[in-house]
Design a protein around this motif. Sequence first.
Motif, PDB file in Angstrom:
ATOM      1  N   GLU A  36      33.927  34.952  10.898  1.00 47.10           N
ATOM      2  CA  GLU A  36      33.324  36.197  10.423  1.00 47.10           C
ATOM      3  C   GLU A  36      34.233  37.410  10.615  1.00 47.10           C
ATOM      4  OE1 GLU A  36      29.581  36.348  12.479  1.00 47.10           O
ATOM      5  OE2 GLU A  36      28.732  34.713  11.284  1.00 47.10           O
ATOM      6  N   LYS A  37      35.282  37.266  11.433  1.00 42.78           N
ATOM      7  CA  LYS A  37      36.199  38.381  11.664  1.00 42.78           C
ATOM      8  C   LYS A  37      37.091  38.595  10.449  1.00 42.78           C
ATOM      9  CE  LYS A  37      36.810  38.352  16.666  1.00 42.78           C
ATOM     10  NZ  LYS A  37      37.796  38.234  17.751  1.00 42.78           N
ATOM     11  N   GLU A  38      37.578  39.828  10.325  1.00 40.05           N
ATOM     12  CA  GLU A  38      38.530  40.158   9.268  1.00 40.05           C
ATOM     13  C   GLU A  38      39.824  40.632   9.911  1.00 40.05           C
ATOM     14  OE1 GLU A  38      36.786  42.910   6.492  1.00 40.05           O
ATOM     15  OE2 GLU A  38      35.271  41.452   5.867  1.00 40.05           O
ATOM     16  N   PHE A  39      40.933  40.245   9.294  1.00 43.60           N
ATOM     17  CA  PHE A  39      42.257  40.579   9.787  1.00 43.60           C
ATOM     18  C   PHE A  39      43.018  41.272   8.665  1.00 43.60           C
ATOM     19  CE2 PHE A  39      40.615  36.889  11.895  1.00 43.60           C
ATOM     20  CZ  PHE A  39      40.913  37.086  13.230  1.00 43.60           C
ATOM     21  N   GLU A  40      43.648  42.398   8.977  1.00 42.41           N
ATOM     22  CA  GLU A  40      44.419  43.110   7.966  1.00 42.41           C
ATOM     23  C   GLU A  40      45.867  43.211   8.424  1.00 42.41           C
ATOM     24  OE1 GLU A  40      44.167  46.966   5.049  1.00 42.41           O
ATOM     25  OE2 GLU A  40      42.634  46.679   6.570  1.00 42.41           O
ATOM     26  N   VAL A  41      46.766  42.936   7.495  1.00 46.58           N
ATOM     27  CA  VAL A  41      48.196  42.951   7.765  1.00 46.58           C
ATOM     28  C   VAL A  41      48.870  43.756   6.659  1.00 46.58           C
ATOM     29  CG1 VAL A  41      50.258  41.504   7.968  1.00 46.58           C
ATOM     30  CG2 VAL A  41      48.097  40.691   8.884  1.00 46.58           C
ATOM     31  N   THR A  42      49.913  44.514   7.031  1.00 46.02           N
ATOM     32  CA  THR A  42      50.683  45.250   6.034  1.00 46.02           C
ATOM     33  C   THR A  42      52.121  44.766   6.040  1.00 46.02           C
ATOM     34  OG1 THR A  42      51.238  47.023   7.562  1.00 46.02           O
ATOM     35  CG2 THR A  42      49.236  47.311   6.254  1.00 46.02           C
ATOM     36  N   ASN A  85      51.613  35.313   4.824  1.00 49.33           N
ATOM     37  CA  ASN A  85      51.978  34.435   5.941  1.00 49.33           C
ATOM     38  C   ASN A  85      51.699  35.093   7.283  1.00 49.33           C
ATOM     39  OD1 ASN A  85      52.744  32.250   4.367  1.00 49.33           O
ATOM     40  ND2 ASN A  85      54.873  32.922   4.245  1.00 49.33           N
ATOM     41  N   GLU A  86      51.931  36.387   7.377  1.00 46.43           N
ATOM     42  CA  GLU A  86      51.647  37.114   8.617  1.00 46.43           C
ATOM     43  C   GLU A  86      50.138  37.142   8.895  1.00 46.43           C
ATOM     44  OE1 GLU A  86      52.560  38.768  12.144  1.00 46.43           O
ATOM     45  OE2 GLU A  86      54.012  37.991  10.693  1.00 46.43           O
ATOM     46  N   ALA A  87      49.333  37.257   7.836  1.00 45.01           N
ATOM     47  CA  ALA A  87      47.878  37.229   8.017  1.00 45.01           C
ATOM     48  C   ALA A  87      47.428  35.861   8.533  1.00 45.01           C
ATOM     49  CB  ALA A  87      47.179  37.565   6.701  1.00 45.01           C
ATOM     50  N   TYR A  88      47.984  34.784   7.960  1.00 41.14           N
ATOM     51  CA  TYR A  88      47.667  33.435   8.462  1.00 41.14           C
ATOM     52  C   TYR A  88      48.026  33.322   9.943  1.00 41.14           C
ATOM     53  CZ  TYR A  88      46.837  31.271   3.855  1.00 41.14           C
ATOM     54  OH  TYR A  88      46.336  30.915   2.634  1.00 41.14           O
ATOM     55  N   LYS A  89      49.202  33.828  10.299  1.00 33.22           N
ATOM     56  CA  LYS A  89      49.667  33.761  11.682  1.00 33.22           C
ATOM     57  C   LYS A  89      48.716  34.521  12.615  1.00 33.22           C
ATOM     58  CE  LYS A  89      53.729  34.927  14.460  1.00 33.22           C
ATOM     59  NZ  LYS A  89      55.045  35.567  14.441  1.00 33.22           N
ATOM     60  N   LYS A  90      48.252  35.672  12.154  1.00 30.18           N
ATOM     61  CA  LYS A  90      47.335  36.490  12.965  1.00 30.18           C
ATOM     62  C   LYS A  90      46.012  35.751  13.207  1.00 30.18           C
ATOM     63  CE  LYS A  90      46.227  41.379  13.266  1.00 30.18           C
ATOM     64  NZ  LYS A  90      46.318  42.674  12.584  1.00 30.18           N
ATOM     65  N   VAL A  91      45.489  35.087  12.177  1.00 26.63           N
ATOM     66  CA  VAL A  91      44.248  34.309  12.330  1.00 26.63           C
ATOM     67  C   VAL A  91      44.476  33.162  13.308  1.00 26.63           C
ATOM     68  CG1 VAL A  91      42.577  32.825  11.154  1.00 26.63           C
ATOM     69  CG2 VAL A  91      43.350  34.928  10.056  1.00 26.63           C
ATOM     70  N   ASP A  92      45.598  32.450  13.165  1.00 26.49           N
ATOM     71  CA  ASP A  92      45.902  31.329  14.063  1.00 26.49           C
ATOM     72  C   ASP A  92      46.030  31.787  15.511  1.00 26.49           C
ATOM     73  OD1 ASP A  92      45.877  29.442  12.026  1.00 26.49           O
ATOM     74  OD2 ASP A  92      48.061  29.459  11.758  1.00 26.49           O
ATOM     75  N   GLU A  93      46.699  32.924  15.724  1.00 22.12           N
ATOM     76  CA  GLU A  93      46.862  33.440  17.086  1.00 22.12           C
ATOM     77  C   GLU A  93      45.518  33.786  17.710  1.00 22.12           C
ATOM     78  OE1 GLU A  93      49.594  36.699  16.594  1.00 22.12           O
ATOM     79  OE2 GLU A  93      51.334  35.369  16.562  1.00 22.12           O
ATOM     80  N   GLU A  94      44.655  34.420  16.939  1.00 19.63           N
ATOM     81  CA  GLU A  94      43.327  34.786  17.452  1.00 19.63           C
ATOM     82  C   GLU A  94      42.511  33.533  17.745  1.00 19.63           C
ATOM     83  OE1 GLU A  94      40.176  37.310  18.660  1.00 19.63           O
ATOM     84  OE2 GLU A  94      42.293  37.707  18.356  1.00 19.63           O
TER      85      GLU A  94
END
Length: 111
Positions: A36-42, A85-94
């Motif tokens: 349910e969380k959202e992650f934003e990457v720039t 790819n950075e967004a995927y990485k952020k989800v995996d880390e969390e």
Amino acid sequence: MKGFPGGFGGGNMNNLLKQAQKLQKDMEEAKKNLEEKEFEVTSGGGVISVKMNGKKEILELNLKPEVVDPEDIEMLQDLIISCINEAYKKVDEESNKEMSKLTGGFNIPGF
């Protein structure tokens, strides 16, 4: 002889089973919360942004007009790929961080 050597019998086995069931319930809840969380990457100094949920579904892709250069489509493609790819990485880390809290760092496949 009752149970197994080392205390894996009788009441100890019931306690172990209850702990495993609680862990499974806690992990399912953590997984649901993550989804349910959202992650934003720039990327590119903020000219591209990607918003992704914990299910790794892209919710938004935003491009500022100045990043669109018809003479350099490859750069735009690279920036988009990098941002996703950075967004995927952020989800995996969390996800790894949340699961480590529950499992004490013990890796459980599928979570």
